[in-house]
Design a protein around this motif. Structure first.
Motif, PDB file in Angstrom:
ATOM      1  N   PRO A  85      34.133  32.595  52.632  1.00 27.78           N
ATOM      2  CA  PRO A  85      35.001  31.699  53.104  1.00 27.78           C
ATOM      3  C   PRO A  85      34.583  30.102  52.724  1.00 27.78           C
ATOM      4  O   PRO A  85      35.378  29.170  52.822  1.00 27.78           O
ATOM      5  CB  PRO A  85      34.875  31.630  54.630  1.00 27.78           C
ATOM      6  N   ARG A  86      33.293  30.145  52.317  1.00 26.17           N
ATOM      7  CA  ARG A  86      32.903  28.744  51.709  1.00 26.17           C
ATOM      8  C   ARG A  86      33.584  28.278  50.569  1.00 26.17           C
ATOM      9  O   ARG A  86      33.762  27.226  50.387  1.00 26.17           O
ATOM     10  CB  ARG A  86      31.251  28.711  51.256  1.00 26.17           C
ATOM     11  N   TYR A  87      34.159  29.174  49.857  1.00 22.97           N
ATOM     12  CA  TYR A  87      34.889  28.741  48.332  1.00 22.97           C
ATOM     13  C   TYR A  87      36.324  29.266  48.491  1.00 22.97           C
ATOM     14  O   TYR A  87      36.975  29.308  47.544  1.00 22.97           O
ATOM     15  CB  TYR A  87      34.252  29.285  47.449  1.00 22.97           C
ATOM     16  N   SER A  88      36.775  29.433  49.825  1.00 19.70           N
ATOM     17  CA  SER A  88      38.234  29.924  49.961  1.00 19.70           C
ATOM     18  C   SER A  88      39.067  28.922  50.743  1.00 19.70           C
ATOM     19  O   SER A  88      38.505  28.563  51.774  1.00 19.70           O
ATOM     20  CB  SER A  88      38.175  31.469  50.501  1.00 19.70           C
ATOM     21  N   ALA A  89      40.288  29.003  50.719  1.00 21.91           N
ATOM     22  CA  ALA A  89      41.305  28.307  51.652  1.00 21.91           C
ATOM     23  C   ALA A  89      41.413  28.910  52.844  1.00 21.91           C
ATOM     24  O   ALA A  89      41.032  30.242  52.898  1.00 21.91           O
ATOM     25  CB  ALA A  89      42.483  28.245  51.126  1.00 21.91           C
ATOM     26  N   PRO A  90      41.461  28.116  53.890  1.00 23.37           N
ATOM     27  CA  PRO A  90      41.913  28.907  55.297  1.00 23.37           C
ATOM     28  C   PRO A  90      42.630  30.166  55.248  1.00 23.37           C
ATOM     29  O   PRO A  90      42.526  31.172  56.131  1.00 23.37           O
ATOM     30  CB  PRO A  90      42.164  27.626  56.168  1.00 23.37           C
ATOM     31  N   ASP A  91      43.648  30.094  54.376  1.00 26.96           N
ATOM     32  CA  ASP A  91      44.671  31.123  54.459  1.00 26.96           C
ATOM     33  C   ASP A  91      44.620  32.103  53.532  1.00 26.96           C
ATOM     34  O   ASP A  91      45.373  33.027  53.217  1.00 26.96           O
ATOM     35  CB  ASP A  91      46.196  30.441  54.213  1.00 26.96           C
ATOM     36  N   ALA A  92      43.475  32.046  52.822  1.00 25.15           N
ATOM     37  CA  ALA A  92      43.123  33.070  51.640  1.00 25.15           C
ATOM     38  C   ALA A  92      42.672  34.475  52.170  1.00 25.15           C
ATOM     39  O   ALA A  92      42.071  34.518  53.477  1.00 25.15           O
ATOM     40  CB  ALA A  92      42.211  32.620  50.651  1.00 25.15           C
ATOM     41  N   GLY A  93      42.954  35.614  51.529  1.00 25.72           N
ATOM     42  CA  GLY A  93      42.632  36.763  51.454  1.00 25.72           C
ATOM     43  C   GLY A  93      41.596  37.261  50.714  1.00 25.72           C
ATOM     44  O   GLY A  93      41.744  36.762  49.380  1.00 25.72           O
ATOM     45  N   ALA A  94      40.854  38.350  50.744  1.00 23.58           N
ATOM     46  CA  ALA A  94      40.188  38.980  49.632  1.00 23.58           C
ATOM     47  C   ALA A  94      41.110  39.819  48.654  1.00 23.58           C
ATOM     48  O   ALA A  94      41.995  40.247  49.147  1.00 23.58           O
ATOM     49  CB  ALA A  94      38.874  39.827  50.265  1.00 23.58           C
ATOM     50  N   ALA A  95      40.759  39.659  47.341  1.00 20.41           N
ATOM     51  CA  ALA A  95      41.550  40.091  46.667  1.00 20.41           C
ATOM     52  C   ALA A  95      41.076  41.752  46.402  1.00 20.41           C
ATOM     53  O   ALA A  95      40.179  42.158  46.602  1.00 20.41           O
ATOM     54  CB  ALA A  95      41.397  39.602  44.989  1.00 20.41           C
ATOM     55  N   ASP A  96      42.221  42.504  46.215  1.00 18.11           N
ATOM     56  CA  ASP A  96      41.976  44.104  46.109  1.00 18.11           C
ATOM     57  C   ASP A  96      41.301  44.337  44.592  1.00 18.11           C
ATOM     58  O   ASP A  96      41.683  43.959  43.685  1.00 18.11           O
ATOM     59  CB  ASP A  96      43.338  44.837  46.141  1.00 18.11           C
ATOM     60  N   TRP A  97      40.311  45.419  44.670  1.00 12.16           N
ATOM     61  CA  TRP A  97      39.491  45.733  43.389  1.00 12.16           C
ATOM     62  C   TRP A  97      40.648  46.399  42.722  1.00 12.16           C
ATOM     63  O   TRP A  97      40.662  46.074  41.252  1.00 12.16           O
ATOM     64  CB  TRP A  97      38.585  46.655  43.841  1.00 12.16           C
ATOM     65  N   ALA A  98      41.732  46.879  43.190  1.00 14.27           N
ATOM     66  CA  ALA A  98      42.731  47.598  42.158  1.00 14.27           C
ATOM     67  C   ALA A  98      43.449  46.474  41.245  1.00 14.27           C
ATOM     68  O   ALA A  98      43.741  46.554  40.211  1.00 14.27           O
ATOM     69  CB  ALA A  98      43.711  48.300  42.974  1.00 14.27           C
ATOM     70  N   ARG A  99      43.655  45.360  42.056  1.00 17.36           N
ATOM     71  CA  ARG A  99      44.103  44.354  41.063  1.00 17.36           C
ATOM     72  C   ARG A  99      43.362  43.552  39.972  1.00 17.36           C
ATOM     73  O   ARG A  99      43.579  43.584  38.785  1.00 17.36           O
ATOM     74  CB  ARG A  99      44.671  42.817  42.025  1.00 17.36           C
ATOM     75  N   ALA A 100      41.794  43.503  40.504  1.00 19.18           N
ATOM     76  CA  ALA A 100      40.910  43.229  39.590  1.00 19.18           C
ATOM     77  C   ALA A 100      40.823  44.314  38.161  1.00 19.18           C
ATOM     78  O   ALA A 100      40.823  43.680  37.057  1.00 19.18           O
ATOM     79  CB  ALA A 100      39.703  43.108  40.195  1.00 19.18           C
ATOM     80  N   VAL A 101      40.915  45.578  38.341  1.00 14.59           N
ATOM     81  CA  VAL A 101      40.901  46.643  37.571  1.00 14.59           C
ATOM     82  C   VAL A 101      42.083  46.347  36.391  1.00 14.59           C
ATOM     83  O   VAL A 101      42.223  46.490  35.264  1.00 14.59           O
ATOM     84  CB  VAL A 101      40.756  47.891  38.103  1.00 14.59           C
ATOM     85  N   ALA A 102      43.258  45.959  37.233  1.00 17.63           N
ATOM     86  CA  ALA A 102      44.730  45.826  36.199  1.00 17.63           C
ATOM     87  C   ALA A 102      44.324  44.746  35.382  1.00 17.63           C
ATOM     88  O   ALA A 102      44.648  44.665  34.345  1.00 17.63           O
ATOM     89  CB  ALA A 102      45.612  45.530  37.165  1.00 17.63           C
ATOM     90  N   LEU A 103      43.758  43.573  36.026  1.00 15.81           N
ATOM     91  CA  LEU A 103      43.505  42.440  35.125  1.00 15.81           C
ATOM     92  C   LEU A 103      42.526  42.570  34.062  1.00 15.81           C
ATOM     93  O   LEU A 103      42.447  42.136  32.792  1.00 15.81           O
ATOM     94  CB  LEU A 103      43.077  41.193  35.977  1.00 15.81           C
ATOM     95  N   LEU A 104      41.337  43.345  34.409  1.00 20.61           N
ATOM     96  CA  LEU A 104      40.414  43.718  33.319  1.00 20.61           C
ATOM     97  C   LEU A 104      40.831  44.697  32.228  1.00 20.61           C
ATOM     98  O   LEU A 104      40.623  44.379  31.006  1.00 20.61           O
ATOM     99  CB  LEU A 104      39.267  44.302  34.068  1.00 20.61           C
ATOM    100  N   THR A 105      41.848  45.396  32.422  1.00 23.06           N
ATOM    101  CA  THR A 105      42.545  46.266  31.786  1.00 23.06           C
ATOM    102  C   THR A 105      43.346  45.417  30.682  1.00 23.06           C
ATOM    103  O   THR A 105      43.475  45.699  29.515  1.00 23.06           O
ATOM    104  CB  THR A 105      43.319  47.325  32.274  1.00 23.06           C
ATOM    105  N   GLU A 106      44.048  44.735  31.166  1.00 27.40           N
ATOM    106  CA  GLU A 106      45.113  43.781  30.364  1.00 27.40           C
ATOM    107  C   GLU A 106      44.487  42.544  29.723  1.00 27.40           C
ATOM    108  O   GLU A 106      45.227  42.249  28.712  1.00 27.40           O
ATOM    109  CB  GLU A 106      46.287  43.340  31.344  1.00 27.40           C
TER     110      GLU A 106
END
Length: 172
Positions: free
Chosen positions: A13-34
């Motif tokens: 939360p120190r580096y995140s907007a109040p309305d932000a949520g944690a990103a899903d690892w599956a999204r990260a894997v898709a981005l690493l793959t691409e």
């Protein structure tokens, strides 16, 4: 290859907007793959950092890259295999950036190397076609050892809204 473990996920939360949520690892894997380009950070024997762009392939729960055996990054890895690989978008308000921290481990198994060689060609095109010989890739530039980095910790940086997610892999 066994299914990689799912990481512990935490929004900072120190580096995140109040309305932000944690990103899903599956999204990260898709981005690493691409992702086409990564920045590899290694440490020189005298302690100075070394950063260089390179190509990498995500496969079986890890990032894989190759390098010439006498290139600076290969020399650094002989002394200290701890690395960070970074990819993302060079923009302030759009995109998603990723940092993967881990240990670069030489990969020499012929079956796995052949699968990676095919993955390189599929991802990057025919100019990135490698033969596999003596536990390494072999191409127009000569012999290229291959390294595998399983994430120990990874960070995701969203930009709309701003958010920092940390993924920690306890089994690595």
């Amino acid at each position: 290859m066994p299914t990689p473990p799912l990481p512990e996920t935490r929004l900072d939360p120190r580096y995140s907007a109040p309305d932000a949520g944690a990103a899903d690892w599956a999204r990260a894997v898709a981005l690493l793959t691409e992702a086409e380009l990564f920045w590899l950070s290694t440490v020189r024997p005298d302690g100075r950092p070394h950063v260089t762009p390179l190509l990498a392939v995500w496969q079986d729960g890890g990032l894989h890259f190759c390098t010439g055996p006498e290139e600076r990054k290969a020399l650094n890895l002989r002394e200290n295999p701890e690395v960070a690989l970074v990819t993302g978008v060079n923009a302030l308000r759009t995109g998603f950036d990723l940092v993967v921290e881990g240990t670069a481990v030489p990969l020499t198994d012929g079956v796995r190397l052949r699968a990676l060689a095919r993955a390189y060609t599929e991802k990057y095109g025919d100019e990135w076609t490698f033969a596999v010989r003596d536990g390494a890739f072999v191409g127009d530039g000569g012999r290229a050892p291959v390294f595998r980095v399983e994430p120990r910790t990874a960070f995701g940086f969203a930009k709309a809204p701003y958010a920092q997610t940390r993924w920690r892999f306890t089994d690595v």
